[in-house]
Design a protein around this motif. Structure first.
Motif, PDB file in Angstrom:
ATOM      1  N   LEU A   1       0.847  -1.191   0.000  1.00 46.92           N
ATOM      2  CA  LEU A   1       0.000   0.000   0.000  1.00 46.92           C
ATOM      3  C   LEU A   1       0.883   1.240   0.000  1.00 46.92           C
ATOM      4  O   LEU A   1       1.740   1.407   0.871  1.00 46.92           O
ATOM      5  CB  LEU A   1      -0.897   0.007   1.244  1.00 46.92           C
ATOM      6  N   ARG A   2       0.671   2.095  -1.011  1.00 47.08           N
ATOM      7  CA  ARG A   2       1.459   3.322  -1.117  1.00 47.08           C
ATOM      8  C   ARG A   2       0.808   4.455  -0.334  1.00 47.08           C
ATOM      9  O   ARG A   2      -0.394   4.443  -0.074  1.00 47.08           O
ATOM     10  CB  ARG A   2       1.596   3.735  -2.590  1.00 47.08           C
ATOM     11  N   ARG A   3       1.581   5.432  -0.008  1.00 49.55           N
ATOM     12  CA  ARG A   3       1.064   6.610   0.675  1.00 49.55           C
ATOM     13  C   ARG A   3       0.089   7.371  -0.234  1.00 49.55           C
ATOM     14  O   ARG A   3       0.389   7.630  -1.391  1.00 49.55           O
ATOM     15  CB  ARG A   3       2.215   7.531   1.100  1.00 49.55           C
ATOM     16  N   GLY A   4      -1.067   7.712   0.310  1.00 51.77           N
ATOM     17  CA  GLY A   4      -2.021   8.534  -0.411  1.00 51.77           C
ATOM     18  C   GLY A   4      -2.736   7.850  -1.555  1.00 51.77           C
ATOM     19  O   GLY A   4      -3.362   8.521  -2.372  1.00 51.77           O
ATOM     20  N   GLU A   5      -2.698   6.522  -1.617  1.00 49.58           N
ATOM     21  CA  GLU A   5      -3.423   5.842  -2.690  1.00 49.58           C
ATOM     22  C   GLU A   5      -4.700   5.200  -2.154  1.00 49.58           C
ATOM     23  O   GLU A   5      -4.820   4.898  -0.961  1.00 49.58           O
ATOM     24  CB  GLU A   5      -2.555   4.786  -3.377  1.00 49.58           C
TER      25      GLU A   5
ATOM     26  N   HIS B   1      -6.475   1.840  -2.709  1.00 52.86           N
ATOM     27  CA  HIS B   1      -6.088   0.535  -3.245  1.00 52.86           C
ATOM     28  C   HIS B   1      -7.228  -0.450  -2.996  1.00 52.86           C
ATOM     29  O   HIS B   1      -7.575  -0.739  -1.852  1.00 52.86           O
ATOM     30  CB  HIS B   1      -4.810   0.058  -2.542  1.00 52.86           C
TER      31      HIS B   1
ATOM     32  N   VAL C   1      -3.680   4.722   7.763  1.00 58.80           N
ATOM     33  CA  VAL C   1      -4.237   3.676   6.903  1.00 58.80           C
ATOM     34  C   VAL C   1      -5.687   3.480   7.301  1.00 58.80           C
ATOM     35  O   VAL C   1      -6.000   3.236   8.473  1.00 58.80           O
ATOM     36  CB  VAL C   1      -3.472   2.349   7.061  1.00 58.80           C
TER      37      VAL C   1
ATOM     38  N   ALA D   1      -7.174  10.861   0.698  1.00 60.15           N
ATOM     39  CA  ALA D   1      -6.003  10.432  -0.076  1.00 60.15           C
ATOM     40  C   ALA D   1      -5.140  11.627  -0.449  1.00 60.15           C
ATOM     41  O   ALA D   1      -3.902  11.548  -0.430  1.00 60.15           O
ATOM     42  CB  ALA D   1      -6.450   9.680  -1.331  1.00 60.15           C
TER      43      ALA D   1
ATOM     44  N   SER E   1      -3.720   6.666   3.330  1.00 56.72           N
ATOM     45  CA  SER E   1      -3.825   5.532   2.409  1.00 56.72           C
ATOM     46  C   SER E   1      -5.086   4.733   2.732  1.00 56.72           C
ATOM     47  O   SER E   1      -5.379   4.476   3.903  1.00 56.72           O
ATOM     48  CB  SER E   1      -2.591   4.636   2.542  1.00 56.72           C
TER      49      SER E   1
END
Length: 510
Positions: free
Chosen positions: A33-37, A39, A167, A193, A198
């Motif tokens: 999990l990327r920052r600010g995405e 998903h 998160v 986001a 995330s």
């Protein structure tokens, strides 16, 4: 999995495994999990999505594997620890305290850790009101038990927004929401986001995934299958990865022109309940599936419950195959073969801790009784096996508790319960809510088979693609009245929403 640098990742899961007795729920699962995405996590019921997220939230402990948060290994031993680490989880199952206020529910974790002897209710309600204004018109001072399922889901989301999350996990958050409420949630997700939070978004709805998510990871049978950029794939590819096969018949063929009948199964005339709906008239023909659409509060469920005498002081006439009925209670409705499947299958539709067989027989115990008041367990099991086989129910045995089944199979048990009384008319309220795409296709097939077999089928759904895909006609309810009817080429999302928000009377006068 990812071409991005490690420091772009806030959460990394590697080779995670988890077993419950002989059942291996997760087998070497990976997830990043990327920052600010935003998903998406997709998969059929039983694929391992909830188990994986329950491990991230500290509800379960993994058997092996590693979880990295901000590049550092962590062991998450409880939901409280997950919250301290900045992980918030909005579960699909509503877990609110019904007999306290909305504000108290939203700040439950805060008040539990407070050292103050007295609660500042005024401040609590003010703060709750500020959060709720982002989501909808909900009074923070009312008891939760007075709210609809949709409003309770918004309160669950509001609880998560009070946490200082890095998160945020959302498990089927729109399952109980209207289209308008869902759009508000999506706007909030994008704002979060944009602030670097995330979001892991669990959903069976491909439209939501493709409109709102950056990437999608697919699990199947407890294993990691693939991660795809949403902009570079298609719903068909995602569904194919979820089920391991191509599903090109989500909706079975509709009633053909030569199959249409003039026989009226159900004729409702001038149905009125003083505060909820008025002058409702419609007909249900043999062999067709009739849909009911409308915004939240329009009166769809209330109309159906009024017909079945589940609630309300209702006037008007109900004719079943040309015969006028005299219904005072739901028991009378069941006796006439008119049954209702609730939108809240776990709250109103099923006894989760009881067996499949017990659930199936619950509407009419006389059918499985040897003498008055004594259940013949052999008859009960035979009935459940017969109806379960008809619906392709997947279970170990009919003595298995319903709670052990997937969402789709639980819904099949609820439908089998309706079929146990040999219904003439079956009303289904949100029949595919919270079930995966494969189970949806099966339920749609079941509904069409019922209609072709002579059962009158009426479907209430907040998913317009479902109404359009499965129904032969759709009635649109607005402010307790039938605002219009659509069929054929006129059955489009735009037309249904126009009628739901404006109404036929303005359309005709425009």
């Amino acid at each position: 999995m990812s071409e991005y640098a490690e420091n772009d990742l806030i959460l990394k899961i590697t080779s995670l495994t988890k077993s419950f007795g002989p059942v291996q729920a997760l087998r070497g699962v990976n997830f990043e999990l990327r920052r600010g995405e935003i998903h998406a996590l997709a998969g059929e019921n039983g694929a391992g999505k909830s188990t994986l997220m329950n491990i991230v939230d500290g509800i379960h402990r993994p058997d092996s594997g590693e979880i990295l948060l901000d590049g550092k290994p962590v062991e998450i031993t409880s939901p409280a620890m997950a919250q301290k680490l900045g992980i918030g989880f909005v579960h699909q199952e509503i877990a609110l305290c019904p007999d306290v206020t909305v504000a108290e529910n939203i700040f439950m974790s805060v008040t539990n850790t407070s050292r103050s002897l007295l609660m500042d209710y005024v401040n609590l309600q003010r703060r709750a009101g500020e959060i709720l204004r982002q989501l909808g018109d909900i009074d923070p001072s009312v008891l939760v038990r007075t709210l609809s399922i949709s409003q309770q889901q918004l309160v669950e989301i509001a609880k998560a927004l009070t946490l200082d999350c890095r998160v945020l996990i959302l498990d089927e958050p729109t399952a109980a929401l209207t289209e308008r409420e869902a759009q508000i949630l999506f706007e909030i997700m994008r704002k979060l986001a944009g602030r670097g939070i995330s979001i892991i978004y669990i959903s069976h709805r491909m439209v939501e995934i493709f409109e709102n998510c950056d990437r999608v990871t697919v699990l199947r049978d407890g294993q990691y299958i693939t991660t795809m950029n949403v902009a570079e794939t298609t719903p068909g590819e995602v569904v194919g990865a979820m089920v391991g096969r191509v599903i090109d018949n989500l909706y079975p063929p509709k009633q053909r022109e030569d199959e249409r009948s003039d026989e009226i199964v159900l004729d409702v005339r001038d149905l009125t309940e003083r505060t909820r709906f008025r002058d409702v008239s419609f007909q249900l023909r043999s062999g067709e599936i009739l849909g009911l659409a409308g915004l939240i509060g329009a009166g769809r469920s209330e109309i159906v419950k009024g017909i079945c005498r589940l609630e309300g002081d209702v006037t008007g006439d109900i004719m079943l195959r040309g015969r006028k009925l005299h219904l005072d209670h739901y028991a009378n409705s069941i006796g006439e073969g008119i049954v209702y499947l609730s939108e809240d299958r776990k709250g109103d539709g099923l006894f989760l801790d009881m067996s499949i067989a017990t659930n199936v027989s619950a509407l009419l115990l006389e059918q499985v009784a040897s003498i008055v008041g004594v259940i013949d367990e052999r008859k009960e099991a035979e009935q459940a096996e017969r109806l379960g086989g008809r619906l392709n129910l997947k279970c170990a045995h009919v003595g298995q508790p319903v709670s052990a089944l997937s969402g789709g199979n639980q819904q099949k048990v609820a439908i089998a319960k309706m079929l146990s009384v040999n219904p003439e008319v079956i009303f289904l309220d949100e029949p595919t809510r919270g079930v995966d795409v494969g189970a949806k296709a099966e339920i749609h097939r079941i509904l069409r088979d019922l209609a072709r077999g002579g059962v009158g089928v009426v479907v209430i759904s907040s998913e317009l693609p479902e109404l359009i895909g499965v129904c032969d006609r759709v009635l649109v309810v607005r402010e307790g009245r039938i605002a219009g009817e659509v069929s054929g080429d006129e059955m489009t999302e735009d037309r249904i929403m126009y009628l739901a928000s404006i109404g036929e009377e303005r359309v005709l006068g425009s």
